[in-house]
Design a protein around this motif. Structure first.
Motif, PDB file in Angstrom:
ATOM      1  N   SER A  58       0.826  -1.197   0.000  1.00 17.44           N
ATOM      2  CA  SER A  58       0.000   0.000   0.000  1.00 17.44           C
ATOM      3  C   SER A  58       0.860   1.247   0.000  1.00 17.44           C
ATOM      4  CB  SER A  58      -0.922  -0.003   1.222  1.00 17.44           C
ATOM      5  OG  SER A  58      -1.780  -1.111   1.187  1.00 17.44           O
ATOM      6  N   THR A  61       2.201   1.761  -3.394  1.00 18.98           N
ATOM      7  CA  THR A  61       1.132   2.269  -4.238  1.00 18.98           C
ATOM      8  C   THR A  61       0.944   3.757  -4.015  1.00 18.98           C
ATOM      9  OG1 THR A  61      -0.005   0.139  -4.227  1.00 18.98           O
ATOM     10  CG2 THR A  61      -1.315   2.070  -4.809  1.00 18.98           C
ATOM     11  N   ALA A  62       0.975   4.198  -2.749  1.00 19.75           N
ATOM     12  CA  ALA A  62       0.828   5.616  -2.433  1.00 19.75           C
ATOM     13  C   ALA A  62       1.967   6.423  -3.032  1.00 19.75           C
ATOM     14  CB  ALA A  62       0.782   5.806  -0.917  1.00 19.75           C
ATOM     15  N   THR A  65       1.448   6.754  -6.640  1.00 17.69           N
ATOM     16  CA  THR A  65       0.370   7.710  -6.858  1.00 17.69           C
ATOM     17  C   THR A  65       0.898   9.135  -6.787  1.00 17.69           C
ATOM     18  OG1 THR A  65      -1.284   6.194  -5.931  1.00 17.69           O
ATOM     19  CG2 THR A  65      -1.854   8.533  -5.991  1.00 17.69           C
ATOM     20  N   PRO A 236      -6.413  10.732  -3.644  1.00 18.63           N
ATOM     21  CA  PRO A 236      -5.559   9.554  -3.807  1.00 18.63           C
ATOM     22  C   PRO A 236      -5.961   8.416  -2.864  1.00 18.63           C
ATOM     23  CG  PRO A 236      -4.243  11.553  -3.697  1.00 18.63           C
ATOM     24  CD  PRO A 236      -5.644  11.946  -3.353  1.00 18.63           C
ATOM     25  N   LEU A 237      -6.054   7.218  -3.415  1.00 15.96           N
ATOM     26  CA  LEU A 237      -6.453   6.014  -2.677  1.00 15.96           C
ATOM     27  C   LEU A 237      -7.787   6.212  -1.966  1.00 15.96           C
ATOM     28  CD1 LEU A 237      -3.080   4.667  -1.210  1.00 15.96           C
ATOM     29  CD2 LEU A 237      -4.109   4.301  -3.443  1.00 15.96           C
ATOM     30  N   ILE A 316      -1.643  10.683   2.433  1.00 12.02           N
ATOM     31  CA  ILE A 316      -2.518   9.507   2.502  1.00 12.02           C
ATOM     32  C   ILE A 316      -2.710   9.164   3.983  1.00 12.02           C
ATOM     33  CG2 ILE A 316      -2.865   7.119   1.797  1.00 12.02           C
ATOM     34  CD1 ILE A 316      -2.552   8.904  -0.595  1.00 12.02           C
ATOM     35  N   ALA A 320      -5.202   4.148   5.816  1.00 16.59           N
ATOM     36  CA  ALA A 320      -5.484   3.621   4.477  1.00 16.59           C
ATOM     37  C   ALA A 320      -4.321   2.801   3.946  1.00 16.59           C
ATOM     38  CB  ALA A 320      -5.783   4.774   3.513  1.00 16.59           C
ATOM     39  N   ILE A 321      -3.107   3.118   4.427  1.00 20.49           N
ATOM     40  CA  ILE A 321      -1.930   2.388   3.966  1.00 20.49           C
ATOM     41  C   ILE A 321      -1.783   1.058   4.692  1.00 20.49           C
ATOM     42  CG2 ILE A 321       0.604   2.438   3.939  1.00 20.49           C
ATOM     43  CD1 ILE A 321       0.461   5.375   3.345  1.00 20.49           C
ATOM     44  N   THR A 325      -6.035  -5.295   2.391  1.00 23.44           N
ATOM     45  CA  THR A 325      -6.806  -5.174   1.157  1.00 23.44           C
ATOM     46  C   THR A 325      -7.526  -6.479   0.856  1.00 23.44           C
ATOM     47  OG1 THR A 325      -4.852  -5.849  -0.106  1.00 23.44           O
ATOM     48  CG2 THR A 325      -5.241  -3.479   0.208  1.00 23.44           C
TER      49      THR A 325
END
Length: 325
Positions: A58, A61-62, A65, A236-237, A316, A320-321, A325
């Protein structure tokens, strides 16, 4: 068996059954227990490792992003830079080859502004050698007779001609530094009157040349409010936010309009400075005033052919990180 052990044996049927097994049976039972224990430990380790991988994935991914937003902003600005540069070359061609014609320059400003729908205004300022005192206060000349036409786009898209830029503009950053550098640049953010209202903006400028001599500057103006409005739509996300910092360390895109043109002061400023000065991306933890924990990614925005560098700041929520998932 001792008298003390007998009650325990009789109260533990599993132990009693174990004692009745043969030696081989006892070995098999012990091996099975050991394997079960190892499987349980292994499952725990795998679970922990999987959680770590999810968190790292994650985070990566951030970061990707954040880099994508920086790239998208650079791409958008590069498009405007290209149009601003083309406008300067067109005006310079007139100054060099066909001779200076004020009406033609104003027409060029209007035409190039019409071709750049995200741009607020277009302007041109020439050095005092082009002053015409007898034309002071007319459409393209200011009160001192300086040539400084300015055209803008209103909310309906209509292009209007504003009063010529005042004499003090020759000392402002967007003109003075553009003239001094003799190359394309992103001006520092500033406030300027448009249709009787002060507008926060920055300019993308290029020098105007007569042959090899720099004799003025032209530029495109971009509203900071419009820039912020576009970035504020990005999440974002799903729950993040995107902001932008200019080369002087001041906010030029922020969800709180009161923060525009204010310096970054949220801690670890040296990391933001490193992004702007060296172009090195940074990631660090940030805790907001309300206690929200953010993972902050600061990524350089580099514009082709221009030395000035911005920083896009993507926040972020830490939750969320780290969330699975």
């Amino acid at each position: 068996m001792s008298d003390l052990a007998q009650p325990f044996a009789s109260s533990n049927p599993l132990r009693a059954r174990f004692d009745q097994l043969s030696v081989a049976g006892k070995l098999i039972a012990l091996c099975a227990a050991a394997i079960s224990l190892l499987l349980a430990i292994g499952f725990t380790i795998v679970t922990l490792q999987a959680s770590s991988v999810v968190g790292r994935g994650s985070s990566e991914t951030a970061e990707v992003t954040a880099e994508r937003y920086a790239s998208d902003i650079a791409t958008d600005v590069n498009g405007i830079v290209g149009a601003s540069h083309a406008m300067a070359r067109s005006i310079s061609t007139d100054l060099t080859a066909t001779g200076f014609a004020p009406d033609r320059t104003v027409s060029q400003l209007r035409g190039f502004l019409a071709s750049a729908p995200t741009v607020l205004g277009a302007w041109s300022i020439l050095e005092p050698e082009y002053n015409r005192p007898e034309l002071a206060g007319t459409t393209a000349y200011n009160v001192a007779g300086g040539f400084a036409p300015y055209v803008t786009r209103d909310k309906s898209g209509k292009i209007n001609q504003q009063d010529a830029s005042p004499p003090e503009d020759w000392q402002k950053d967007y003109y003075a530094q553009g003239l001094k550098r003799g190359a394309g640049r992103l001006s520092l953010p500033y406030s300027y009157p448009v249709d009787g209202k002060q507008v926060l903006m920055f300019s993308i400028t290029f020098p105007l040349r007569r042959g090899d001599q720099v004799v003025g500057v032209s530029g495109f103006d971009i509203s900071l409010d419009d820039l912020s409005a576009g970035l504020m739509k990005q999440k974002p996300l799903g729950s993040g936010r995107v902001r932008l910092i200019a080369q002087d360390g001041n906010w030029i895109a922020h969800e709180n309009a009161d923060m525009l043109m204010k310096p970054y002061d949220e801690g670890q400023k040296e990391l933001i400075d490193a992004v702007i000065k060296t172009g090195t991306p940074q990631r660090f933890a940030h805790v907001a005033a309300d206690g929200t924990q953010w993972a902050r990614f600061a990524v350089p925005v580099t514009v082709s052919g221009i030395a000035d560098r911005w920083a896009v700041v993507v926040d972020i929520p830490q939750a969320a990180i780290t969330a699975p998932t």
